[in-house]
Design a protein around this motif. Structure first.
Motif, PDB file in Angstrom:
ATOM      1  N   GLN A 297      64.951 132.793-145.090  1.00 43.07           N
ATOM      2  CA  GLN A 297      66.011 132.455-144.104  1.00 43.07           C
ATOM      3  C   GLN A 297      65.443 131.423-143.280  1.00 43.07           C
ATOM      4  OE1 GLN A 297      68.872 133.475-144.206  1.00 43.07           O
ATOM      5  NE2 GLN A 297      69.890 132.291-142.481  1.00 43.07           N
ATOM      6  N   ALA A 298      64.207 131.489-142.774  1.00 46.77           N
ATOM      7  CA  ALA A 298      63.767 130.358-141.872  1.00 46.77           C
ATOM      8  C   ALA A 298      63.690 128.943-142.687  1.00 46.77           C
ATOM      9  CB  ALA A 298      62.377 130.919-141.320  1.00 46.77           C
ATOM     10  N   LYS A 299      63.295 129.198-143.791  1.00 51.20           N
ATOM     11  CA  LYS A 299      63.002 127.924-144.766  1.00 51.20           C
ATOM     12  C   LYS A 299      64.290 127.205-145.119  1.00 51.20           C
ATOM     13  CE  LYS A 299      58.903 129.305-147.500  1.00 51.20           C
ATOM     14  NZ  LYS A 299      58.229 129.667-148.832  1.00 51.20           N
ATOM     15  N   LYS A 300      65.331 128.151-145.168  1.00 47.44           N
ATOM     16  CA  LYS A 300      66.617 127.665-145.571  1.00 47.44           C
ATOM     17  C   LYS A 300      67.375 126.980-144.255  1.00 47.44           C
ATOM     18  CE  LYS A 300      71.363 129.312-146.620  1.00 47.44           C
ATOM     19  NZ  LYS A 300      72.232 128.667-145.495  1.00 47.44           N
ATOM     20  N   ILE A 301      66.924 127.491-142.916  1.00 50.60           N
ATOM     21  CA  ILE A 301      67.353 126.664-141.690  1.00 50.60           C
ATOM     22  C   ILE A 301      66.656 125.491-141.643  1.00 50.60           C
ATOM     23  CG2 ILE A 301      67.104 127.095-139.246  1.00 50.60           C
ATOM     24  CD1 ILE A 301      68.069 130.122-139.571  1.00 50.60           C
ATOM     25  N   LYS A 302      65.348 125.525-141.868  1.00 50.09           N
ATOM     26  CA  LYS A 302      64.577 124.442-141.555  1.00 50.09           C
ATOM     27  C   LYS A 302      65.001 122.962-142.548  1.00 50.09           C
ATOM     28  CE  LYS A 302      60.835 123.581-144.055  1.00 50.09           C
ATOM     29  NZ  LYS A 302      59.646 123.756-144.466  1.00 50.09           N
ATOM     30  N   MET A 303      65.271 123.410-143.765  1.00 52.90           N
ATOM     31  CA  MET A 303      65.941 122.504-144.716  1.00 52.90           C
ATOM     32  C   MET A 303      67.291 121.810-144.317  1.00 52.90           C
ATOM     33  SD  MET A 303      65.058 120.729-147.353  1.00 52.90           S
ATOM     34  CE  MET A 303      63.605 121.683-147.978  1.00 52.90           C
ATOM     35  N   ASP A 304      68.060 122.722-143.932  1.00 55.90           N
ATOM     36  CA  ASP A 304      69.448 122.476-143.333  1.00 55.90           C
ATOM     37  C   ASP A 304      69.391 121.585-142.171  1.00 55.90           C
ATOM     38  OD1 ASP A 304      70.673 124.052-145.360  1.00 55.90           O
ATOM     39  OD2 ASP A 304      71.170 125.696-144.064  1.00 55.90           O
ATOM     40  N   LEU A 305      68.292 122.089-141.131  1.00 51.20           N
ATOM     41  CA  LEU A 305      68.225 120.948-139.933  1.00 51.20           C
ATOM     42  C   LEU A 305      67.961 119.727-140.465  1.00 51.20           C
ATOM     43  CD1 LEU A 305      67.028 123.624-137.377  1.00 51.20           C
ATOM     44  CD2 LEU A 305      69.215 122.528-137.456  1.00 51.20           C
ATOM     45  N   GLN A 306      66.655 119.776-141.409  1.00 54.80           N
ATOM     46  CA  GLN A 306      66.001 118.658-141.664  1.00 54.80           C
ATOM     47  C   GLN A 306      67.184 117.467-142.413  1.00 54.80           C
ATOM     48  OE1 GLN A 306      62.364 118.581-143.395  1.00 54.80           O
ATOM     49  NE2 GLN A 306      62.453 116.758-144.189  1.00 54.80           N
ATOM     50  N   LYS A 307      68.094 118.115-143.270  1.00 56.12           N
ATOM     51  CA  LYS A 307      68.980 117.341-143.832  1.00 56.12           C
ATOM     52  C   LYS A 307      70.250 116.732-142.795  1.00 56.12           C
ATOM     53  CE  LYS A 307      68.921 119.500-148.448  1.00 56.12           C
ATOM     54  NZ  LYS A 307      69.549 120.373-149.314  1.00 56.12           N
ATOM     55  N   ALA A 308      70.332 117.802-142.061  1.00 52.14           N
ATOM     56  CA  ALA A 308      71.512 117.261-140.801  1.00 52.14           C
ATOM     57  C   ALA A 308      70.955 116.129-140.039  1.00 52.14           C
ATOM     58  CB  ALA A 308      72.077 118.581-140.086  1.00 52.14           C
ATOM     59  N   ALA A 309      69.597 115.874-139.769  1.00 52.02           N
ATOM     60  CA  ALA A 309      68.900 115.007-138.920  1.00 52.02           C
ATOM     61  C   ALA A 309      68.832 113.789-139.551  1.00 52.02           C
ATOM     62  CB  ALA A 309      67.842 115.566-138.185  1.00 52.02           C
ATOM     63  N   THR A 310      68.299 113.768-140.900  1.00 50.07           N
ATOM     64  CA  THR A 310      68.022 112.606-141.622  1.00 50.07           C
ATOM     65  C   THR A 310      69.200 111.919-142.476  1.00 50.07           C
ATOM     66  OG1 THR A 310      67.116 114.020-143.334  1.00 50.07           O
ATOM     67  CG2 THR A 310      65.638 113.431-141.658  1.00 50.07           C
ATOM     68  N   ILE A 311      69.894 112.616-142.989  1.00 52.04           N
ATOM     69  CA  ILE A 311      71.133 112.207-143.752  1.00 52.04           C
ATOM     70  C   ILE A 311      71.789 111.146-143.042  1.00 52.04           C
ATOM     71  CG2 ILE A 311      72.930 112.678-145.250  1.00 52.04           C
ATOM     72  CD1 ILE A 311      71.534 115.036-146.309  1.00 52.04           C
ATOM     73  N   PRO A 312      72.459 111.421-141.848  1.00 51.58           N
ATOM     74  CA  PRO A 312      72.981 110.444-141.346  1.00 51.58           C
ATOM     75  C   PRO A 312      72.314 109.323-140.945  1.00 51.58           C
ATOM     76  CG  PRO A 312      73.448 112.561-140.334  1.00 51.58           C
ATOM     77  CD  PRO A 312      72.316 112.689-141.297  1.00 51.58           C
ATOM     78  N   VAL A 313      71.150 109.303-140.647  1.00 51.57           N
ATOM     79  CA  VAL A 313      70.366 108.151-140.320  1.00 51.57           C
ATOM     80  C   VAL A 313      70.308 107.235-141.569  1.00 51.57           C
ATOM     81  CG1 VAL A 313      67.945 107.063-139.590  1.00 51.57           C
ATOM     82  CG2 VAL A 313      69.168 109.180-138.469  1.00 51.57           C
ATOM     83  N   SER A 314      70.149 107.988-142.943  1.00 50.90           N
ATOM     84  CA  SER A 314      70.020 107.442-144.216  1.00 50.90           C
ATOM     85  C   SER A 314      71.487 106.456-144.519  1.00 50.90           C
ATOM     86  CB  SER A 314      69.785 108.320-145.267  1.00 50.90           C
ATOM     87  OG  SER A 314      68.460 108.712-145.049  1.00 50.90           O
ATOM     88  N   GLN A 315      72.603 107.069-143.761  1.00 48.94           N
ATOM     89  CA  GLN A 315      73.562 106.326-144.393  1.00 48.94           C
ATOM     90  C   GLN A 315      74.187 105.184-143.248  1.00 48.94           C
ATOM     91  OE1 GLN A 315      76.305 110.027-143.373  1.00 48.94           O
ATOM     92  NE2 GLN A 315      75.974 110.797-145.652  1.00 48.94           N
ATOM     93  N   ILE A 316      73.356 104.966-142.420  1.00 50.14           N
ATOM     94  CA  ILE A 316      73.577 103.679-141.435  1.00 50.14           C
ATOM     95  C   ILE A 316      73.214 102.390-142.413  1.00 50.14           C
ATOM     96  CG2 ILE A 316      72.904 102.520-139.243  1.00 50.14           C
ATOM     97  CD1 ILE A 316      72.015 104.987-138.220  1.00 50.14           C
ATOM     98  N   SER A 317      74.348 101.561-142.183  1.00 53.34           N
ATOM     99  CA  SER A 317      74.104 100.378-142.965  1.00 53.34           C
ATOM    100  C   SER A 317      74.986  99.429-142.021  1.00 53.34           C
ATOM    101  CB  SER A 317      74.463 100.320-144.325  1.00 53.34           C
ATOM    102  OG  SER A 317      75.733 100.731-144.667  1.00 53.34           O
ATOM    103  N   THR A 318      75.627  98.101-142.840  1.00 51.81           N
ATOM    104  CA  THR A 318      76.477  97.325-142.233  1.00 51.81           C
ATOM    105  C   THR A 318      77.845  97.787-142.286  1.00 51.81           C
ATOM    106  OG1 THR A 318      76.385  96.427-144.327  1.00 51.81           O
ATOM    107  CG2 THR A 318      74.968  95.211-142.815  1.00 51.81           C
TER     108      THR A 318
END
Length: 546
Positions: A297-318
């Protein structure tokens, strides 16, 4: 005869009369008897009928009684059957409950065993991959031992002993891998033994490197002493005369020494740099429990939080300004403890006590990584990424400090400072301090290094001159420093051209002069025109209206 005939007639008449009377009496008696018999018959018939009725009533009563008894028997049997059925149902429910409990326990045990087996396999696979990685590193380190032959004339130690021990360590790890491959996955003891062997190989190479460094320094010192002795002998032969002054590298225009140029970074700057690195290290320690947890469960939370933090930054463009604001709002909500949607699930830093520290660290790391990769390849991406980072920095200052810590660690020139080589330091460690990527003892190409460094510096410069347009604080910003500082800015550009360019040119190799020439031509053109062009990709007001 006539008398006799008349008498006979009277007698006959009397006889006939008597017979008639007697017959009439007999008839009347018979009629009466018949009537009496009929009355008796009727009485008997009525009595028989009444008896029949009584008999029928008795029979009906008996049947009714028998039916009642039968119904009672049936009802009793039914009640007994229902009671028995309820008892059977209760027993069945009890048995089913016990069976379900046993099945549930068996399923839980099966799942537990399956999870333990999966974890064991995963850990075994991780250990096996780690063993292969350690074997590869040991083999590469052993090859480096073989390349030390060029220094064998300088060394005072026996290289054969180093090579023999290196070969033994290689055989040791190979034997561990071969044994574990036959018996299954490696154990923690196998991994620990391989790690000890790897560490011994590293120490072996480090000791050899120190010996080589010491031998080279002794050789260099010996050559310098010989050169000094030759110089003194030459001066004695030439006799007394004026001494030629050696050129000074940090001279300003006209050959005058510029005493104001810094030769090293200020102590206050290094103190600030160290504080940021310490804060970053403390942040890592703060969420160590989350990253090292074996709980699924902790691994799942860690993975979900990492995706929630990094994916929006990856979507930033022009993208348009409105879409950029959606990305910003999603990151801000996540850092504020509000639930956000990620991968079809609701995610929040409140799911784990260490969630906020983890998200702040990963978010800052991702911003710098975007500068290192995305901005390095697409220069115009610096501004949309920077404006979001600036807004997050404004509302969440700790994220800004972590961005600086990551940036300084990957690109020390953003501090700015140039790390000095310390005695006893491994060359690979020093190259990593300079910002180079070193993998398998191979240093990345200079072009790629400069590309990554320029990407991070571009992003940092964009963050400095931009602010989030929807914020409340007023920062120092503008589309160029020229517009903000005017004359002072041109003084700084002139100082760079006249004082720093000669020093940069003096230490730049011929194969790397392209970047230096382009920068020099750019500044000379700007000095001539008294104008700095707006950088490509700069966010104008129309961007936010789109």
């Amino acid at each position: 005869m006539a008398l006799q005939s008349s008498r006979g007639i009277r007698v006959e008449g009397c006889i006939r009369m008597y017979e008639l009377v007697h017959r009439m009496k007999g008839t009347e008696g018979l009629r009466q008897w018949q009537e009496e018999q009929e009355r008796k018959v009727r009485a008997l018939s009525e009595m028989a009928s009444e008896q029949l009725k009584r008999f029928d009533e008795l029979k009906e009563l008996k049947q009714h009684k028998e039916f009642q008894d039968l119904r009672e028997v049936i009802e009793k049997s039914t009640r007994e059957a229902l009671g028995h059925q309820e008892k059977l149902k209760a027993e069945h429910r009890h048995r089913a409950k016990i069976l379900n409990l046993k099945l549930r326990e068996a399923e839980q045990q099966r799942l537990k065993q399956a999870e333990q087996e999966r974890l064991r396999r995963e850990e075994g696979q991780v250990r096996l991959r780690s063993l292969y990685t350690m074997q590869e590193e040991v083999l590469q380190l052993n090859q480096q031992l073989d390349t030390s032959d060029q220094h064998k004339d300088l060394l005072k130690v026996d290289l054969a002993a180093f090579r023999t021990r290196g070969n033994q360590l290689c055989s040791l790890i190979s034997g561990i891998i071969r044994t574990t491959s036959e018996s299954g996955y490696p154990t923690a003891e196998n991994q620990a033994e391989a790690e000890r062997a790897l560490q011994e190989m590293r120490d072996l190479l480090r000791n050899l490197g120190q010996e080589i460094t010491r031998a080279c320094e002794d050789k260099k010192r010996q050559d310098e002493e010989e050169a000094q002795a030759k110089l003194q002998a030459s001066q004695i032969q030439q006799g007394p005369g004026p001494h030629t002054q050696s050129p000074v590298p940090n001279q300003g225009p006209g050959g005058t020494r510029n005493e104001d140029l810094q030769m090293k970074v200020q102590d206050s700057t290094m103190q600030w740099y160290q504080q940021l690195q310490d804060a970053s290290a403390q942040c890592v320690l703060a969420f160590e429990g989350l990253t090292s947890s074996k709980d699924s469960q902790a691994k799942k939370i860690k993975m979900d939080l990492q995706k929630a933090a990094t994916i929006p930054v990856s979507q930033i463009s022009t993208i348009a300004g409105s879409k950029l604001k959606e990305v910003f709002d999603k990151i801000h909500s996540l850092l504020s403890g509000k639930p956000v949607q990620s991968g079809g699930r609701s995610v929040s830093v409140t799911l784990n006590p260490q969630g906020l520290d983890f998200v702040q660290y990963k978010l800052a790391e991702k911003f710098v990584k975007q500068g290192e990769e995305e901005v390095a390849s697409h220069h115009e991406a610096a501004f949309p990424i920077a404006v979001v980072a600036s807004g997050i920095w404004e509302l969440h200052p700790r994220v800004g400090d972590l961005i600086l810590a990551h940036l300084h660690k990957k690109c020390p020139y953003s501090v700015p400072f140039y790390p000095a080589f310390k005695e006893g330091m491994a060359l690979e460690d020093y190259q990593r301090m300079l910002g180079y990527q070193v993998k398998d003892s191979k240093v990345e190409q200079q072009d790629n290094f400069l590309k990554r460094m320029s990407g991070m510096i571009r992003l940092y410069a964009a963050i400095i001159q931009l602010r989030w347009p929807y914020g409340n604080q007023q920062e120092v910003c503008g589309n160029a420093l020229m517009k903000q500082y005017q004359v002072q800015f041109w003084k700084m550009i002139l100082l760079i051209k006249e004082d720093y360019f000669p020093r940069i040119e003096a230490i730049t190799s011929s194969g790397q002069m392209g970047s230096f020439i382009r920068l020099k031509q750019f500044l000379e053109k700007c000095l001539q025109r008294k104008e700095i062009p707006v950088p490509k990709g700069f966010l104008t007001s129309s961007f936010w209206r789109s």
